[in-house]
Every structure is written in structure tokens, then in C-alpha cells.
Design a protein around this motif. Sequence first.
Motif, PDB file in Angstrom:
ATOM      1  N   GLU A 161      23.313 -17.985  59.072  1.00 50.83           N
ATOM      2  CA  GLU A 161      23.741 -17.972  57.670  1.00 50.83           C
ATOM      3  C   GLU A 161      22.583 -17.649  56.739  1.00 50.83           C
ATOM      4  O   GLU A 161      22.777 -17.121  55.657  1.00 50.83           O
ATOM      5  N   TYR A 162      21.372 -18.016  57.176  1.00 50.41           N
ATOM      6  CA  TYR A 162      20.219 -17.836  56.283  1.00 50.41           C
ATOM      7  C   TYR A 162      19.525 -16.493  56.505  1.00 50.41           C
ATOM      8  O   TYR A 162      18.378 -16.315  56.145  1.00 50.41           O
ATOM      9  N   GLU A 181      23.079  -9.291  52.476  1.00 50.82           N
ATOM     10  CA  GLU A 181      23.667  -9.179  51.139  1.00 50.82           C
ATOM     11  C   GLU A 181      23.095 -10.264  50.222  1.00 50.82           C
ATOM     12  O   GLU A 181      22.694  -9.991  49.085  1.00 50.82           O
ATOM     13  N   GLU A 182      23.016 -11.486  50.767  1.00 50.16           N
ATOM     14  CA  GLU A 182      22.438 -12.581  49.977  1.00 50.16           C
ATOM     15  C   GLU A 182      20.968 -12.297  49.665  1.00 50.16           C
ATOM     16  O   GLU A 182      20.496 -12.586  48.570  1.00 50.16           O
ATOM     17  N   GLN A 239      19.589  -9.437  49.197  1.00 49.35           N
ATOM     18  CA  GLN A 239      19.520  -8.468  48.086  1.00 49.35           C
ATOM     19  C   GLN A 239      19.801  -9.128  46.749  1.00 49.35           C
ATOM     20  O   GLN A 239      19.243  -8.747  45.731  1.00 49.35           O
ATOM     21  N   LYS A 240      20.705 -10.094  46.789  1.00 43.68           N
ATOM     22  CA  LYS A 240      21.006 -10.808  45.536  1.00 43.68           C
ATOM     23  C   LYS A 240      19.765 -11.543  45.023  1.00 43.68           C
ATOM     24  O   LYS A 240      19.479 -11.543  43.830  1.00 43.68           O
ATOM     25  N   PHE A 241      19.056 -12.171  45.967  1.00 42.25           N
ATOM     26  CA  PHE A 241      17.835 -12.868  45.555  1.00 42.25           C
ATOM     27  C   PHE A 241      16.799 -11.882  45.024  1.00 42.25           C
ATOM     28  O   PHE A 241      16.133 -12.148  44.019  1.00 42.25           O
ATOM     29  N   ALA A 289      17.339  -9.065  43.599  1.00 39.20           N
ATOM     30  CA  ALA A 289      17.758  -8.644  42.253  1.00 39.20           C
ATOM     31  C   ALA A 289      17.432  -9.727  41.229  1.00 39.20           C
ATOM     32  O   ALA A 289      16.938  -9.446  40.131  1.00 39.20           O
ATOM     33  N   ALA A 290      17.680 -10.991  41.611  1.00 44.12           N
ATOM     34  CA  ALA A 290      17.403 -12.098  40.691  1.00 44.12           C
ATOM     35  C   ALA A 290      15.908 -12.189  40.395  1.00 44.12           C
ATOM     36  O   ALA A 290      15.491 -12.447  39.262  1.00 44.12           O
ATOM     37  N   LEU A 328      16.318 -16.159  53.892  1.00 41.88           N
ATOM     38  CA  LEU A 328      16.862 -16.582  52.594  1.00 41.88           C
ATOM     39  C   LEU A 328      16.095 -17.768  52.016  1.00 41.88           C
ATOM     40  O   LEU A 328      15.959 -17.899  50.800  1.00 41.88           O
ATOM     41  N   VAL A 387      21.385 -23.145  49.082  1.00 43.49           N
ATOM     42  CA  VAL A 387      20.981 -21.764  48.857  1.00 43.49           C
ATOM     43  C   VAL A 387      22.181 -20.928  48.408  1.00 43.49           C
ATOM     44  O   VAL A 387      22.085 -20.110  47.487  1.00 43.49           O
ATOM     45  N   PHE A 388      23.334 -21.187  49.059  1.00 41.66           N
ATOM     46  CA  PHE A 388      24.510 -20.366  48.788  1.00 41.66           C
ATOM     47  C   PHE A 388      25.150 -20.747  47.455  1.00 41.66           C
ATOM     48  O   PHE A 388      25.639 -19.900  46.723  1.00 41.66           O
ATOM     49  N   LEU A 429      23.268 -19.020  44.723  1.00 42.11           N
ATOM     50  CA  LEU A 429      23.668 -17.624  44.541  1.00 42.11           C
ATOM     51  C   LEU A 429      25.027 -17.539  43.855  1.00 42.11           C
ATOM     52  O   LEU A 429      25.237 -16.704  42.979  1.00 42.11           O
ATOM     53  N   GLU A 436      24.733 -12.716  36.678  1.00 36.01           N
ATOM     54  CA  GLU A 436      23.314 -12.339  36.645  1.00 36.01           C
ATOM     55  C   GLU A 436      22.885 -11.533  37.853  1.00 36.01           C
ATOM     56  O   GLU A 436      21.748 -11.128  37.966  1.00 36.01           O
ATOM     57  N   LEU A 437      23.824 -11.352  38.765  1.00 35.54           N
ATOM     58  CA  LEU A 437      23.393 -10.726  40.010  1.00 35.54           C
ATOM     59  C   LEU A 437      24.127  -9.432  40.264  1.00 35.54           C
ATOM     60  O   LEU A 437      25.132  -9.399  40.956  1.00 35.54           O
ATOM     61  N   ILE A 496      23.677  -6.075  42.150  1.00 38.59           N
ATOM     62  CA  ILE A 496      22.762  -5.398  43.063  1.00 38.59           C
ATOM     63  C   ILE A 496      22.694  -3.941  42.648  1.00 38.59           C
ATOM     64  O   ILE A 496      23.711  -3.265  42.602  1.00 38.59           O
ATOM     65  N   PRO A 497      21.497  -3.455  42.304  1.00 40.67           N
ATOM     66  CA  PRO A 497      21.400  -2.050  41.916  1.00 40.67           C
ATOM     67  C   PRO A 497      21.791  -1.163  43.105  1.00 40.67           C
ATOM     68  O   PRO A 497      21.386  -1.429  44.221  1.00 40.67           O
TER      69      PRO A 497
END
Lengths: 365, 94
Positions: free
Chosen positions: A6-7, A11-12, A14-16, A18-19, A223, B66-67, B70, B78-79, B81-82
Motif C-alpha cells: 500500500e505504501y 499514483e499516491e 505523484q500526488k505527494f 505535486a503537493a 510513500l 498517509v492515505f 492525501l 489541492e492535488l 497531478i500535472p
Amino acid sequence: MKYVDEYRGSEEAQKFVAAIERLVTRPWNLMEICGGQTHTMIKAGIDRMLPDEVTMIHGPGCPVCVTPLELIDRALAIARRPEVIFTSFGDMLRVPGSTTDLLAVKSQGGDVRMVYSPLDAVELARRNPDRQVVFFAVGFETTAPANAMAVWQAAQEKLDNFSILTSHVLVPPAMEAILSAPDNRVQGFMAAGHVCTVMGYWEYEPLAERHQIPIVVTGFEPLDLLHGAYLTLEALEEGRSGVVNQYSRSVEREGNLPAQKLLKQVFEVCDRKWRGIGEIPDSGYKLRDELAGYDAELRFDVGELVAQESPDCIAGEILRGLKKPHECAAFGVRCTPEKPLGAPMVSSEGACAAYYQYGRHKVAS
Amino acid sequence: MCLGVPGQVMSIELDPLGMNMGEVSFAGIKKKVCLAYTPEAEVGDYVVVHVGFAISRIDEEEAQQVFQYLAEMDELGELEIPQPGEDPAPGADS
Ligand code: SF4
């Protein structure tokens, strides 16, 4: 949940990323302490996903890398003795001493064995009462409770053919040394999650306060590292210092109390020399005086050993984050994992080996 | 060196020294693990194992952190993805 895959989701991740890109407005230098974290970071390419403003400095958190050469030479001298079964975790076997390594001693007839747990070494001592079983007790706070238990069990059973060669190092004094150095560049730390699992993170609070920096207790999966970097950068951008716990699924502020209790019974804090860094006050463990009978250095007199470091190796600068592995002239040329000149190339958690293994030597940067 | 591997406790028993030992399954591979430092761990729990010792019981709720993080950021929009090859519009960030 199986607590691994899971970690690792891309995709997750990439979200981080981007953040983090939205968050960062100026250059920052972060250090991940632990070699396991360095390995994951280079393998997953996390340092490259981060915006250019963020520089990751790879810390000294590889016990194999910071074990002083003299101690490895001492291990080699003990392992050569005919009455000894020398046991060690696998990653110490290939670390070069001044002239050779434990695997070479084994091929020359030395009884050198790899164990998975220090309790396996105790079991060998039980089964071989006519031999001396020595365990090479290296590691940070994460490993210390396991090694303490081995000595405690041997003492309970009065196994007088078991001893340990101790090279235990402690993380907070090393962080203090890094922060106090005049050439320090680290502005925020990602602290080693499993060290904190054992010791808690209360010890880091005064450190963060004194140096006005953020310290984020961080796990080991991709992650976790991205989340840890995000939280550290968020604190830096907002001008906050103090300790944040990213790895809360495993770490509590007080740490693991039963483990700490046994640690206190078996070990006491001492000054230790770190390879590549030098002596750091109060930065290690040694056996308590009552248990000195289990100290292999006292049991086997191997005399004074003078160690010879390779003059080409700049491990010291790498461990302090002043240089990156590919900036070493020997990197990938005279120094490779097959023929390492220095310890950071030997352990897969050393920064040099991680850079080499994941092809960073092919890229001019 | 400080690697810890999560595994599930399958059984617990006392060893001759009175210590909790257990069988822990790592994705199906079972190993003997010392549970003396995680007296609270029960059969079915996940623990982090390092050199044959469980050093913590994994907190299920915290494991979602963590999840959740997100998801919260996602909700705040706020997220984004480009997309590859697509430059963010100038000034879109500020
Ligand atoms: S590449 Fe080799 S010689 Fe250079 S610093 Fe790393 S271990 Fe030392």
C-alpha cells in the motif's frame, strides 16, 4: 492491510510530489538519517522526483558504514582463532578491514557464520560448549534490544562460551554532531523510524528546540519518505521547529518500554568512534561492568591494531553530506561493490553502493 | 540494517526462559520471532520484525494516516497531478 505494498503506490507518490511542488518556495537541504531510507530513496528515485529546490543529503545511518576500521580488524583477528565460531549479520561479512574481510577469513579456514538473529548465535553457543561463540554486535538503537537479549539469555544460562564484539551507535548524538559542525548544511531531518520505534522521539524534542529545526520521524516505504519530506518542508516553509511523527503506525513518543528496560540492564552509554566522522561523545553503547565477562574485546587479547584507511576514500565527507558519492574520483572506477575501497560501497545501505546499484554513476550530474 | 518487516502473528508460546516467542507469517513465509518486546501483541496482529524480534505492534488506525492525508488534500482540490508534457499555466500556482 499488509503494511507494505500500500505504501508503494505510484499514483499516491505523484500526488505527494505535486503537493510538495506547490509547497516549496525556496531551496532547502533535508537529511534522511537512515541508510535503509537512503536505499529506498535512490531505488525509487524519490530524490529526483522532488523539485530542484530540495536537496536530499544522505546521513550516516548505516551501522555497517560507520563501524571503525580498527574494530573490523579486531573482528578479523578474533575470527581467525581456531577455537572461535565468529557470527555476524550478513552485511558485515564483506566489509573490508585494513587488509581483508570476514569472508576471506572464512575461505582460509576460519569458522565464520552468518546469522539472522543474535539469538541464533546464543543457540550455537548452547550446542557447541567446547567452542567460543562470538557475535559481532553492530547496529543502532533498533538492533540493540535484540543484542541485549542475546547477552541477557547467555547470562541467565551462565553460557561462558558466548561473547559479543560491540560496536553500537546511537543516533541523537550523531545528529547533534552534524548540526553543531561549522560546515553544517542540514536544515531539517527525517529521523529513522525504527530507531524511534525502540527509543521513542522525546529525545529529539530538545534537539529540535536547541537548533530550531524540524525533525520528522519517518518510515521506510516510498510513500512514508514522501510524506516525511512533505511534513519537513511544510514546517520549514512555515518557519516551525519541533518534532512531528509521520511513522505513527509503529512509533509512540515514549518508544518501546520493555526494550528500553532490558537495554538499561545490559548496556551503558559510552563515547564511540564513527568511521568517517570521528569520536562522538556519548554516542554508543558498551556492556555494563557486571557483564564485562561477555565482552569479546576483553576475552580475546588481539593487541594494538593500527588501521589503514584507503587514502582515496572520501567517506567522511559523504557521511556528513558535504559531497555526493559520484563526486568521489574513485567512485565506480577503482571503487565498486565487487571491490569496495570504503564501507559506504559495501553495504547496500551505504550511499555509494545505493548510487552505484541504481545507475547513478552512468549519469553525469 | 534497521530494516523492519511487517508480519502477522500466527501463534504465541512461552519459551523455557519464560519469554513470549511466536510464529510470524511474512506473506506466507513463517518464522520464529521473539515477542518479549511486544507483550501486547495477540494472534492476528501485525508486528514490525527486526533481526528476529518484534519491535512494535502496528497500529491499524494510524496506518491509514498517509492515505487520509492525501484524501484530505484531494478534497481541498489541492492535488492536481500535472499531465506529462503539459506545462502548468503561468501563474496558476500562486
Ligand atoms: S566511492 Fe568508494 S572510495 Fe569513494 S567515498 Fe564511496 S566508498 Fe569511499
